[in-house]
Design a protein around this motif. Structure first.
Motif, PDB file in Angstrom:
ATOM      1  N   TYR A 113       1.138  -1.123  -0.227  1.00  0.00           N
ATOM      2  CA  TYR A 113      -0.009   0.007   0.433  1.00  0.00           C
ATOM      3  C   TYR A 113       0.419   1.451   0.072  1.00  0.00           C
ATOM      4  O   TYR A 113       1.324   1.832   0.963  1.00  0.00           O
ATOM      5  CB  TYR A 113      -1.153  -0.149   1.372  1.00  0.00           C
ATOM      6  CG  TYR A 113      -2.304  -1.496   0.893  1.00  0.00           C
ATOM      7  CD1 TYR A 113      -3.107  -1.430   1.046  1.00  0.00           C
ATOM      8  CD2 TYR A 113      -1.579  -2.756   1.839  1.00  0.00           C
ATOM      9  CE1 TYR A 113      -3.585  -2.516   0.645  1.00  0.00           C
ATOM     10  CE2 TYR A 113      -1.733  -3.243   2.252  1.00  0.00           C
ATOM     11  CZ  TYR A 113      -3.228  -3.350   1.637  1.00  0.00           C
ATOM     12  OH  TYR A 113      -3.820  -4.516   1.540  1.00  0.00           O
ATOM     13  N   PRO A 114       1.546   1.499  -1.229  1.00  0.00           N
ATOM     14  CA  PRO A 114       2.234   2.800  -0.739  1.00  0.00           C
ATOM     15  C   PRO A 114       1.840   3.265  -1.374  1.00  0.00           C
ATOM     16  O   PRO A 114       0.754   3.573  -1.505  1.00  0.00           O
ATOM     17  CB  PRO A 114       3.320   2.477  -2.649  1.00  0.00           C
ATOM     18  CG  PRO A 114       2.168   1.777  -3.031  1.00  0.00           C
ATOM     19  CD  PRO A 114       1.251   1.212  -2.646  1.00  0.00           C
ATOM     20  N   ASN A 115       2.402   4.834  -0.889  1.00  0.00           N
ATOM     21  CA  ASN A 115       1.652   6.252  -0.541  1.00  0.00           C
ATOM     22  C   ASN A 115       0.695   6.315   0.396  1.00  0.00           C
ATOM     23  O   ASN A 115       0.130   8.022  -0.252  1.00  0.00           O
ATOM     24  CB  ASN A 115       1.744   7.094  -2.100  1.00  0.00           C
ATOM     25  CG  ASN A 115       3.106   6.517  -3.507  1.00  0.00           C
ATOM     26  OD1 ASN A 115       4.458   7.459  -2.661  1.00  0.00           O
ATOM     27  ND2 ASN A 115       3.349   6.395  -4.159  1.00  0.00           N
ATOM     28  N   CYS A 116       0.591   5.775   0.920  1.00  0.00           N
ATOM     29  CA  CYS A 116      -0.728   6.594   2.144  1.00  0.00           C
ATOM     30  C   CYS A 116      -0.731   7.434   2.828  1.00  0.00           C
ATOM     31  O   CYS A 116       0.510   8.262   3.520  1.00  0.00           O
ATOM     32  CB  CYS A 116      -0.256   5.289   3.555  1.00  0.00           C
ATOM     33  SG  CYS A 116      -1.733   3.484   2.218  1.00  0.00           S
ATOM     34  N   TYR A 117      -1.730   8.030   2.503  1.00  0.00           N
ATOM     35  CA  TYR A 117      -1.757   9.501   3.663  1.00  0.00           C
ATOM     36  C   TYR A 117      -1.775   9.408   4.980  1.00  0.00           C
ATOM     37  O   TYR A 117      -0.417  10.284   5.067  1.00  0.00           O
ATOM     38  CB  TYR A 117      -3.624  10.043   3.878  1.00  0.00           C
ATOM     39  CG  TYR A 117      -2.957  11.059   4.782  1.00  0.00           C
ATOM     40  CD1 TYR A 117      -3.015  12.303   4.582  1.00  0.00           C
ATOM     41  CD2 TYR A 117      -3.920  10.827   6.263  1.00  0.00           C
ATOM     42  CE1 TYR A 117      -3.427  13.375   5.026  1.00  0.00           C
ATOM     43  CE2 TYR A 117      -4.054  12.093   6.342  1.00  0.00           C
ATOM     44  CZ  TYR A 117      -4.105  13.467   6.102  1.00  0.00           C
ATOM     45  OH  TYR A 117      -4.130  14.525   7.397  1.00  0.00           O
ATOM     46  N   ARG A 118      -1.345   8.175   5.243  1.00  0.00           N
ATOM     47  CA  ARG A 118      -1.007   7.302   7.078  1.00  0.00           C
ATOM     48  C   ARG A 118      -0.512   6.319   6.631  1.00  0.00           C
ATOM     49  O   ARG A 118      -1.597   5.589   6.356  1.00  0.00           O
ATOM     50  CB  ARG A 118      -1.791   8.324   8.155  1.00  0.00           C
ATOM     51  CG  ARG A 118      -1.871  10.067   8.357  1.00  0.00           C
ATOM     52  CD  ARG A 118      -1.751  10.346   9.900  1.00  0.00           C
ATOM     53  NE  ARG A 118      -1.505   9.620  10.882  1.00  0.00           N
ATOM     54  CZ  ARG A 118      -2.038   9.915  11.735  1.00  0.00           C
ATOM     55  NH1 ARG A 118      -3.483  10.105  11.975  1.00  0.00           N
ATOM     56  NH2 ARG A 118      -1.685   9.646  13.145  1.00  0.00           N
ATOM     57  N   TYR A 119       0.031   6.255   8.275  1.00  0.00           N
ATOM     58  CA  TYR A 119       0.141   4.510   8.139  1.00  0.00           C
ATOM     59  C   TYR A 119      -0.051   3.812   9.906  1.00  0.00           C
ATOM     60  O   TYR A 119       0.145   4.960  10.567  1.00  0.00           O
ATOM     61  CB  TYR A 119       1.336   3.683   7.678  1.00  0.00           C
ATOM     62  CG  TYR A 119       1.303   3.574   6.424  1.00  0.00           C
ATOM     63  CD1 TYR A 119       1.219   2.094   5.154  1.00  0.00           C
ATOM     64  CD2 TYR A 119       2.465   4.678   5.716  1.00  0.00           C
ATOM     65  CE1 TYR A 119       1.446   2.371   4.087  1.00  0.00           C
ATOM     66  CE2 TYR A 119       2.538   5.025   4.317  1.00  0.00           C
ATOM     67  CZ  TYR A 119       2.711   3.332   3.485  1.00  0.00           C
ATOM     68  OH  TYR A 119       2.596   3.514   2.417  1.00  0.00           O
ATOM     69  N   ILE A 120      -1.398   3.717  10.563  1.00  0.00           N
ATOM     70  CA  ILE A 120      -1.959   3.522  11.384  1.00  0.00           C
ATOM     71  C   ILE A 120      -2.124   2.127  12.177  1.00  0.00           C
ATOM     72  O   ILE A 120      -1.676   1.263  11.455  1.00  0.00           O
ATOM     73  CB  ILE A 120      -2.765   4.048  11.721  1.00  0.00           C
ATOM     74  CG1 ILE A 120      -3.164   5.398  11.918  1.00  0.00           C
ATOM     75  CG2 ILE A 120      -3.472   3.429  13.633  1.00  0.00           C
ATOM     76  CD1 ILE A 120      -4.824   6.608  11.900  1.00  0.00           C
ATOM     77  N   LEU A 142       1.848   5.096  15.835  1.00  0.00           N
ATOM     78  CA  LEU A 142       1.242   4.561  17.214  1.00  0.00           C
ATOM     79  C   LEU A 142      -0.106   4.831  17.383  1.00  0.00           C
ATOM     80  O   LEU A 142      -0.160   6.190  18.676  1.00  0.00           O
ATOM     81  CB  LEU A 142       2.003   3.857  17.873  1.00  0.00           C
ATOM     82  CG  LEU A 142       1.812   3.074  19.394  1.00  0.00           C
ATOM     83  CD1 LEU A 142       1.060   1.237  18.774  1.00  0.00           C
ATOM     84  CD2 LEU A 142       2.956   2.959  20.289  1.00  0.00           C
ATOM     85  N   VAL A 143      -1.502   4.421  17.522  1.00  0.00           N
ATOM     86  CA  VAL A 143      -2.045   4.367  18.349  1.00  0.00           C
ATOM     87  C   VAL A 143      -2.916   2.463  19.198  1.00  0.00           C
ATOM     88  O   VAL A 143      -2.406   2.049  19.259  1.00  0.00           O
ATOM     89  CB  VAL A 143      -3.783   4.321  17.246  1.00  0.00           C
ATOM     90  CG1 VAL A 143      -5.029   4.409  18.088  1.00  0.00           C
ATOM     91  CG2 VAL A 143      -4.042   5.511  16.280  1.00  0.00           C
ATOM     92  N   THR A 144      -3.098   4.005  20.543  1.00  0.00           N
ATOM     93  CA  THR A 144      -3.281   2.717  21.845  1.00  0.00           C
ATOM     94  C   THR A 144      -4.331   3.312  22.272  1.00  0.00           C
ATOM     95  O   THR A 144      -5.295   3.392  21.569  1.00  0.00           O
ATOM     96  CB  THR A 144      -2.050   3.445  22.960  1.00  0.00           C
ATOM     97  OG1 THR A 144      -2.896   4.448  23.446  1.00  0.00           O
ATOM     98  CG2 THR A 144      -1.211   2.907  22.341  1.00  0.00           C
TER      99      THR A 144
END
Length: 219
Positions: A113-120, A142-144
């Motif tokens: 998944y290249p060029n994503c706005y964010r990787y969460i 990171l989202v906890t």
């Protein structure tokens, strides 16, 4: 998990962790986008959890969210209002078997998944220093569960399922406190019959290694 009235009656306590958070967030985002009367709540959710700092306050539209079928990654697509450019967010749900993802796996997802706005990277559970560093070094945010709970509190009265999931996150945090008390304050080895307590002990061991503190004693 510690046994108490809250998690005995909470449906998320009975759903496998490998799918519960992913399914909930797919439902939640679709629910918030289902009616214009939820617009301010949808925008609040995006502002507080999904948008980059410089983009907070920008209205979002044309939302779609798709599970990829293996109980781990989900792609959230949207547009900013008055923009034809699609933005993609890759959401990784790290609850499958309660394991952290290896660096090469994170690299592979960025390649797929290249060029994503964010990787969460979202995890309900104990996040060690090693895991946190791995996530950051591989350019994921990171989202906890604590962060998610805080965001959901402001919209929890919209639908009973949101409150149920928020309560579930709170019960998970209470379970860690319970395991800590039983293992390290009461030196109670019997709790290790609980597989979740075993996982907590292993995570704590990794945390101590990362902090160069090897002294863990259970009498």
């Amino acid at each position: 998990m510690a046994t108490n009235a809250a998690n005995r009656t909470n449906i998320f306590s009975f759903i496998p962790k490998s799918i519960s958070s992913e399914v909930f967030l797919v439902w939640l985002i679709n629910y918030l986008d289902s009616d214009c009367k939820y617009g301010q709540f949808k925008q609040s959710f995006f502002d507080n959890l999904l948008l980059k700092r410089d983009d907070k306050g920008k209205l979002v539209s044309e939302i779609s969210i798709n599970r990829q079928g293996n109980n781990m990654e989900t792609v959230l697509s949207f547009h900013f209002n008055a923009s034809d450019e699609r933005q993609d967010i890759l959401l990784l749900f790290i609850d499958k078997e309660s394991n952290m993802v290896r660096p090469e796996q994170l690299d592979r997802y960025r390649w797929i998944y290249p060029n994503c706005y964010r990787y969460i990277y979202y995890k309900t559970g104990y996040v060690t220093t090693i895991e946190e560093q791995t996530v950051s070094q591989n350019q994921y945010d990171l989202v906890t569960d604590g962060m998610m709970e805080s965001v959901l509190e402001s919209i929890s009265e919209l639908h009973p399922l949101i409150r149920i999931y928020t309560d579930y996150l709170n019960s998970e945090a209470e379970a860690f406190n319970y395991y800590h008390e039983r293992l390290f304050l009461n030196h109670d080895k019997e709790i290790l019959h609980d597989s979740a307590a075993q996982k907590y002990l292993l995570d704590t061991l990794l945390e101590n290694i990362a902090e160069n503190n090897w002294i863990i004693k259970i009498e």
